[in-house]
Design an enzyme around this catalytic site. Structure first.
Site, PDB file in Angstrom:
ATOM      1  N   ARG A  16     -35.538 -21.189  -9.355  1.00  7.56           N
ATOM      2  CA  ARG A  16     -34.733 -20.098  -8.780  1.00  7.56           C
ATOM      3  C   ARG A  16     -33.264 -20.265  -9.077  1.00  7.56           C
ATOM      4  O   ARG A  16     -32.492 -19.320  -8.986  1.00  7.56           O
ATOM      5  CB  ARG A  16     -34.945 -20.056  -7.274  1.00  7.56           C
ATOM      6  CG  ARG A  16     -36.401 -19.742  -7.036  1.00  7.56           C
ATOM      7  CD  ARG A  16     -36.663 -19.335  -5.650  1.00  7.56           C
ATOM      8  NE  ARG A  16     -38.075 -19.011  -5.571  1.00  7.56           N
ATOM      9  CZ  ARG A  16     -38.907 -19.492  -4.680  1.00  7.56           C
ATOM     10  NH1 ARG A  16     -38.451 -20.298  -3.748  1.00  7.56           N
ATOM     11  NH2 ARG A  16     -40.157 -19.157  -4.696  1.00  7.56           N
ATOM     12  N   GLU A  47     -45.287 -23.487  -1.021  1.00  7.52           N
ATOM     13  CA  GLU A  47     -44.853 -22.115  -1.341  1.00  7.52           C
ATOM     14  C   GLU A  47     -43.786 -21.621  -0.370  1.00  7.52           C
ATOM     15  O   GLU A  47     -44.009 -20.646   0.362  1.00  7.52           O
ATOM     16  CB  GLU A  47     -46.051 -21.154  -1.306  1.00  7.52           C
ATOM     17  CG  GLU A  47     -46.957 -21.246  -2.498  1.00  7.52           C
ATOM     18  CD  GLU A  47     -46.402 -20.599  -3.740  1.00  7.52           C
ATOM     19  OE1 GLU A  47     -45.328 -19.972  -3.656  1.00  7.52           O
ATOM     20  OE2 GLU A  47     -47.030 -20.734  -4.794  1.00  7.52           O
ATOM     21  N   ASP A  48     -42.657 -22.291  -0.302  1.00 12.59           N
ATOM     22  CA  ASP A  48     -41.508 -21.803   0.469  1.00 12.59           C
ATOM     23  C   ASP A  48     -41.652 -21.896   1.978  1.00 12.59           C
ATOM     24  O   ASP A  48     -40.766 -21.445   2.683  1.00 12.59           O
ATOM     25  CB  ASP A  48     -41.195 -20.326   0.175  1.00 12.59           C
ATOM     26  CG  ASP A  48     -40.563 -20.168  -1.172  1.00 12.59           C
ATOM     27  OD1 ASP A  48     -40.098 -21.179  -1.680  1.00 12.59           O
ATOM     28  OD2 ASP A  48     -40.542 -19.061  -1.681  1.00 12.59           O
ATOM     29  N   ALA A  49     -42.772 -22.379   2.488  1.00  6.87           N
ATOM     30  CA  ALA A  49     -42.878 -22.475   3.949  1.00  6.87           C
ATOM     31  C   ALA A  49     -41.928 -23.570   4.441  1.00  6.87           C
ATOM     32  O   ALA A  49     -41.620 -24.512   3.714  1.00  6.87           O
ATOM     33  CB  ALA A  49     -44.305 -22.783   4.360  1.00  6.87           C
ATOM     34  N   GLY A  55     -38.492 -17.902   3.632  1.00  6.60           N
ATOM     35  CA  GLY A  55     -39.722 -18.643   3.850  1.00  6.60           C
ATOM     36  C   GLY A  55     -40.188 -18.465   5.278  1.00  6.60           C
ATOM     37  O   GLY A  55     -39.390 -18.160   6.156  1.00  6.60           O
TER      38      GLY A  55
END
Length: 656
Positions: A460, A275-277, A428
């Site tokens: 995205r 999740e974008d980390a 992130g």
């Protein structure tokens, strides 16, 4: 006129607007000369005409700033002459004139607050500005004012744009074209102009970046070390972006940049990048990637009071045995103010201030001791981590009170939970910091600074970020900057040729070896530099937990908010979930025992609250029972009683 991307998301979306690059806002100007010119061009006074003449189809009303100026027969001649006069410089360049054929009106505007933009004038399918003009501008023989007065460029406001035909590019000019756009990228404002290749991104992503670019840490000015601001975030090693835009050069953003060029590998690593980390390289952080300085201030005023007393700064309190200052006063100088360069810890004193207990003028006849009594009101440092005192300023304010300001500095390196973002709305938090020996590396031995999860791209559609990586990589190899200006910039085809020339894959992918197993990875990895911004949201400022702590006086419930060391609220919706699970004892604990449990005595006969085992209403202690209820509940009962509403508690025997 307005930037299509630069607006906040949420409540104020579309209501808070930002200007596009070349937009100008007009100011009020003298309308005497315009009235004079209009009457010379044949505008007649409306009072001298009868109603029949006003209704002729060729008679047009002329308005100036919403007021009727008169009427005219040949409105086209009026408009054309007016525009010629404006282009020649006889009228102010911001006056606009437009025709409304349905209402048979000519509107002239010279008031303030209109938005207008400059456009190149087109005559006979040829733009008035030629290459010769541009060369003279570059050499400094000519400036923008000359373009205005030589009828090469003119300002159009919204009303006048309605009956103009504006071409975007020179090759799209046709026989009806009246004006040419100076530069298409000026459609965007300042914040959106920082984004490279914004025309390849999905539009909401550009909007997100406009909001986040304002939260990026960087440099704020060359005087940033002399300022004493409430809060100031600075990046220790800011860099120019590898991929620039024309806007960046125009606003001189690269002289005060807000980010760093990070080598990014687009691959999945560990599972801490979900999740974008982001996964950060520990060695990059050791070398100063994303390191920042946080400056805060503390202030203190020394007032004078009406009874001739004043605040004092006392020296440090010395320990009786060692004759050295006590721990809380360790950083104080002999004058009682902290000294620059000292490390200050939580609860240490910055200024040892004392204040007189009596500050008002005494009443007639009351005896007041001659020597005023003082009480200590020290200014203490409160913070999760230690700070250093950068500078101390002693000054005075408008009321002639002494003013002491201290600037406190913290140096922070990125940690897990800190927020980063590229220039494409791809934000992130750091999910893992990995030692360099465990990081993957390419065949030239380069380790990435950041590993980004590839799942951030498909939905995205931030293709601008993919192109930025390619252009940045080619720029690094050639030792030059590439451009990602909106509706233009370096072409992907040319950038790919540069990569091939240096022996790299034209796709920007590299052969990468795993740092953990030492075997090559199964796929080629998209690998190259991207400009990353460190945002001001750091986990150190947001972290909050509480076991026991302060409580509010009125309700005896824990205080609210991180600044007051408050409790973590279990709200109404969370309560509903616990009810749904039937977890009644957990509910009791969260809402009463951990919050504001209180022992009360209740009379079983009348149902009112008693006191110390005695019911004042029944005048007996016969039926009084003791029970635990929330203090807020007891408070509500008493407040209702004060308004003559009597709540009664019915007690039932509890049989096991």
């Amino acid at each position: 006129m307005l930037c299509p991307s630069d607006t906040p998301e949420g409540e104020a979306c579309g209501l808070v607007k930002n200007l596009a690059l070349m937009t100008h806002i007009t100011t009020d100007m003298e309308d005497g000369p315009i009235v004079k010119l209009a009457s010379n061009l044949g505008v007649e006074d409306v009072n001298l005409l009868c109603g029949e003449e006003l209704s002729y189809p060729n008679v047009f009303l002329v308005f100036l700033n919403g007021n009727i100026l008169g009427v005219i027969r040949d409105h086209k001649k009026l408009v054309n002459t007016f525009r010629l006069m404006r282009r020649a410089g006889y009228i102010n360049e911001f006056v606009s004139i437009s025709t409304n054929l349905t209402d048979r009106c000519v509107y002239i505007s010279s008031d303030g607050g209109r938005l207008c933009r400059p456009y190149i004038i087109v005559k006979k399918r040829k733009p008035a500005v030629t290459n010769k003009h541009m060369e003279e501008l570059a050499q400094g023989y000519r400036n923008f004012e000359d373009f205005l007065h030589e009828s090469l460029v003119e300002y159009l406001d919204v009303n006048e744009e309605n009956d103009c035909n504006i071409a975007l590019y020179e090759h799209t000019i046709n026989k009806d074209t009246t004006h040419l756009e100076i530069e298409p990228f000026t459609l965007l404002g300042v914040c959106a102009g920082l984004i490279p290749y914004p025309h390849h991104n999905q539009s909401p992503r550009n909007t997100y970046q406009c909001a986040m670019g304002k939260q990026a840490m960087g440099t704020i000015g060359y005087n940033q070390r002399n300022r004493i601001d409430t809060l100031m975030y600075l990046l220790a090693y800011p860099q120019k972006p590898m991929v620039k835009t024309k806007t960046i050069e125009l606003i001189e953003f690269e002289k005060l940049p807000a980010g760093q060029n990070a080598t990014v590998a687009v691959m999945s690593y560990s599972g801490y990048d979900i999740e974008d980390a982001l996964v950060l390289n520990k060695a990059s952080l050791d070398r100063g990637f994303g390191r920042c300085l946080v400056y805060k201030n503390a202030k203190c005023t020394l007032k004078r009071y009406t009874n001739q007393t004043f605040d004092k700064v006392m020296g440090p309190i010395l320990d009786a045995a060692t004759r050295k200052p006590i721990w809380r006063h360790e950083i104080l100088d002999a004058d009682g103010i902290c000294s620059p360069g000292e490390k200050v810890e939580n609860k240490q004193v910055l200024v040892n201030k004392s204040m007189p207990t009596v500050t008002q003028i005494p009443l007639e006849g009351s005896n007041v001791p001659q020597q005023p009594q003082y009480k200590d009101v020290p200014i203490t440092y409160k913070g999760a981590t230690d700070s250093y005192i950068e500078k101390v300023m002693i000054s005075s304010n408008a009321e002639d009170a002494f003013l002491i300001k201290m600037l406190l500095r913290q140096t922070r390196r990125p940690e897990i939970g800190d927020k980063f973002s590229s220039r494409h709305g791809q934000k992130g938090v750091c999910g893992l910091i990995v030692p360099q020996e465990d990081m993957p590396f390419c065949d030239s031995g380069i380790c990435p600074d950041i590993i980004m999860n590839p799942h951030g791209f498909p939905s995205r559609m931030t293709v601008g970020k993919l192109i930025e990586l390619l252009a940045g990589k080619a720029g690094v190899l050639d030792g030059r900057f590439h451009y990602g200006t909106a509706f233009g910039g370096s072409k992907v085809k040319d950038v790919c040729e540069d990569l091939v020339r240096h022996g790299y894959n034209y796709l920007g992918k590299d052969y990468v070896t795993s740092g953990i197993t030492g075997e090559p990875l199964e796929a080629y990895i998209y690998f190259g530099p991207v400009y990353y911004q460190k945002l001001k949201h750091m986990v150190l400022d947001k972290m909050h937990a509480r076991a026991r702590g302060p409580r509010a006086v009125l309700t005896r419930q824990p205080t609210e908010g991180r600044s007051r060391d408050g409790g973590l609220r279990l709200g109404e919706m969370e309560r509903d979930c616990l009810i749904g699970y039937g977890a009644s004892m957990l509910l009791l604990e969260r809402l009463m025992i951990s919050s504001d449990a209180f022992e009360v005595d209740v009379c079983g006969q009348c149902g009112l609250l008693g006191y110390s085992g005695w019911c004042h209403y029944c005048k007996s202690s016969c039926h009084v029972s003791s029970l635990r209820i929330p203090y807020a509940c007891k408070l509500l009962f008493q407040e209702l009683q004060s308004m003559n509403i009597i709540p009664r508690l019915k007690l039932a025997k509890y049989n096991e």
